[in-house]
Design an enzyme around this catalytic site. Structure first.
Site, short mmCIF file in Angstrom:
data_model
loop_
_atom_site.label_atom_id
_atom_site.label_comp_id
_atom_site.label_asym_id
_atom_site.label_seq_id
_atom_site.Cartn_x
_atom_site.Cartn_y
_atom_site.Cartn_z
N ASP A 129 -10.95 1.65 -4.15
CA ASP A 129 -10.58 3.14 -4.14
C ASP A 129 -11.35 3.85 -5.32
O ASP A 129 -11.15 5.11 -5.60
CB ASP A 129 -9.10 3.27 -4.36
CG ASP A 129 -8.16 2.79 -3.15
OD1 ASP A 129 -8.86 3.15 -1.95
OD2 ASP A 129 -7.40 2.56 -3.13
N ASP A 182 0.75 -1.20 -0.16
CA ASP A 182 0.08 0.06 0.35
C ASP A 182 0.91 1.42 -0.14
O ASP A 182 1.90 1.26 0.62
CB ASP A 182 -0.94 0.00 1.21
CG ASP A 182 -1.92 1.17 1.13
OD1 ASP A 182 -2.84 1.43 0.23
OD2 ASP A 182 -1.88 1.93 2.18
N GLU A 205 1.37 -0.44 -5.09
CA GLU A 205 0.56 0.46 -5.47
C GLU A 205 1.10 1.95 -5.67
O GLU A 205 1.48 2.66 -4.95
CB GLU A 205 -0.53 0.67 -4.27
CG GLU A 205 -1.71 1.57 -4.57
CD GLU A 205 -2.54 2.31 -3.55
OE1 GLU A 205 -3.40 2.81 -3.64
OE2 GLU A 205 -1.87 2.39 -2.27
#
Length: 583
Positions: free
Chosen positions: A423, A327, A356
């Site tokens: 997201d 992340d 990410e």
């Protein structure tokens, strides 16, 4: 000739090894400016009577974007080292382009040329081979299925009884996932990416309290082991989400810092700007964004580094996970990720490391950090083509060509391609709940280069806007699912598994669509066979003639199994064709 547009560098996406013997070289030139590009190359140590010995091979155009043509060639230097430059023509003008600039004749000094000193086996980009054949399914555990109401968090709502909010719970857990593994297997899934499962305060779990403990609302460590074992029995890989950029507010070291301030032994675990610590709109300590509940960890601190690396190996050694999704990976220092890669790969060499990153990611994809990143440029361009319809087919080809050319081809093979996630708004909502467009957008996902991922529920037409709206409970009543979309996606996944070129075997290129710029056409091919995908992103019928000499050969429509010797095709609005032929 526009010399200032001619560009090459002897690394990254312009010159890289595809194996220990083969070098892939690219050259960028101004669009439609160069009529010929050739590679001049030779061994730096071979000369004859003072003359450096070299040869020349023609390059071919591998793609064009808004501004540039991209030329490429594969070469096998006999002694695994090479010096090289380029001969380019534009009209009557011919120049030699090397590391030292432009010349009218090939320089005799090999030191004037670009250099690859040696092709080392251990420098070949080494992502796990299994990823090329993986079709991922992203699960937000709190919203997939509730298999055990006894571990529901306090105040949990009945399943799907209301829309998702930033703080409501519905009780999704590991047992619910285990109960539906047969569904995923039937869909054709062979990889699951779980958003965070560790002890945390929120429903999304990106605010970790304890990196070594399962959140009790999901189950126990034994339940997780059972889940992973059941996945592996079905040949389904499992990837967990690591949140190493920041912790949660209730992470004990941060609580200690809150309590003791400058006297806390954990002061250097974070980035305080003053004491006492204050949250609010602009906390006086560094955070993810400006969220006071997510204090940024100091990953350059040896104790933090040791702690996080031990966490990363614990879940591999104890639970046999197959991948880590990282992340906010671009906000963590790169020396940490280099140590992370060595640490986890020493334990499990074929572990998949996914970062990410939403922007150009080449600095992280040189083989010393990540195997891939989440391919949000792909997401964005496909969305604009089919969902928002803000670009036309020609623009899509040009913009995706720029993305494709910005990475080595063997990196792109394992890029994590997605249409949506926890997201982003739901793709079915973005498509105006138009089933035809939803099917078309999944057809691109499942026929493109890279490793495709389906966000849970997208295959049945789940709707929802921006976070938290995209985090609805999965709908399990078949009568409430969009079976037309589901069956189309199942068929596409099956085709991808049956036809090796639809996965990541062979090479890739966009086709010239000058005859009809409303069509997206791309080819996946090897020396023996080609598969061509034709996409009509408009609502009206389009025709397209394949730019191949097909005399004496027939094409097979892989969806209908019909064969034809005709090279012209009519594609209805929001439809696609997948055509195969042998060379």
């Amino acid at each position: 000739m526009e010399r200032s547009s001619i560009h090459h560098r002897a690394n990254d996406n312009y010159a890289y090894t595809t194996n220990a013997e083969t070098l892939h070289i690219r050259l960028r030139t101004k669009k439609q400016d160069i009529s010929y590009a050739g590679l001049i190359f030779g061994d730096p140590y071979i000369s004859d009577k003072g003359q450096w010995q070299h040869e020349e091979k023609a390059m071919s155009i591998s793609g064009s974007d808004n501004h540039y043509d991209y030329w490429h060639i594969y070469v096998k230097p006999p002694y695994r080292r090479i010096r090289y430059g380029f001969k380019v023509h534009s009209g009557d003008e011919e120049v030699i382009y090397t590391e030292k600039g432009f010349f009218n004749e090939p320089p005799n000094d090999p030191g004037s040329y670009f250099a690859i000193p040696y092709l080392h086996q251990n420098e070949v980009f080494g992502a796990p081979e299994w990823v090329k054949d993986t079709i991922w399914y992203q699960i937000f555990p709190e919203r997939f299925a509730n298999g055990n109401p006894n571990n529901d968090p306090e105040g949990a709502k009945p399943w799907g009884s209301e829309d998702p909010t930033v703080d409501n719970f519905f009780g999704g857990d590991f047992e619910g996932i285990i109960e539906h593994l047969d569904y995923l297997e039937e869909l054709g899934i062979n990889g699951i990416y779980f958003t965070p499962i560790f002890l945390a305060y929120s429903n999304h779990k990106y605010d970790t309290i304890d990196y070594r403990e399962i959140d009790p609302q999901f189950g126990t460590k034994e339940t997780l082991k059972t889940l992973i074992e059941e996945c592996h029995k079905r040949n389904i890989r499992v990837m967990l989400d690591a949140v190493f950029n920041h912790s949660g507010y209730y992470f004990p070291p941060f609580q200690d810092l809150l309590e003791k301030g400058e006297n806390s032994e954990y002061k250097d675990w974070f980035h305080p700007h003053g004491f006492p610590l204050k949250g609010g709109e602009r906390p006086n300590y560094e955070t993810f964004g400006f969220f006071e509940s997510m204090p940024k960890l100091n990953t350059a601190n040896p104790d933090v580094k040791k702690y996080l690396l031990e966490v990363s190996t614990y879940w591999i050694e104890e639970f046999d996970i197959d991948g880590w999704r990282l992340d906010v990976a671009n906000e963590v220092d790169q020396p940490f990720w280099r140590e992370f890669r060595k640490t986890v790969k020493d334990i499990k060499p074929d572990l998949y490391i996914l970062g990410e990153i939403w922007h150009d990611s080449m600095p992280w994809l040189r083989g010393d950090q990540f195997d891939a990143v989440m391919n949000y440029p792909f997401t964005n361009h496909v969305f604009r083509l089919v969902a928002s319809q803000t670009i036309h087919a020609r623009q899509f080809i040009e913009e995706m060509t720029a993305v494709y050319q910005s990475y080595p081809t063997n990196v792109f093979d394992v890029m994590f391609n997605l249409l949506g996630s926890h997201d982003t708004p739901r793709i079915f909502t973005d498509c105006g709940e138009d089933v035809a467009r939803a099917k078309l957008i999944h057809a691109i996902l499942l026929t493109f280069k890279g490793s495709p991922c389906i966000y849970y529920g997208d295959e049945i037409g789940l709707t929802g806007g921006q976070d938290p709206g995209c985090r609805k409970c999965m709908v399990w009543e078949e009568e409430k699912q969009n079976s037309e979309l589901l069956n189309e996606i199942k068929a596409l996944i099956l085709l991808r598994k049956e036809e090796r070129l639809l996965a990541n075997d062979g090479k890739f290129k966009f086709l010239d669509t000058t005859g009809n710029e409303n069509i997206v056409a791309y080819q996946k091919y090897n020396d023996a066979r080609s598969v061509v995908i034709l996409i009509n992103p408009t609502d009206v019928q389009q025709s397209f003639t394949l730019p191949f000499d097909l005399e004496g050969r027939s094409l097979t429509d892989l969806r209908t199994k019909e064969t034809t010797k005709d090279s012209q095709f009519v594609i209805d609005g929001y439809q696609y064709k997948i055509l195969a032929f042998n060379h």
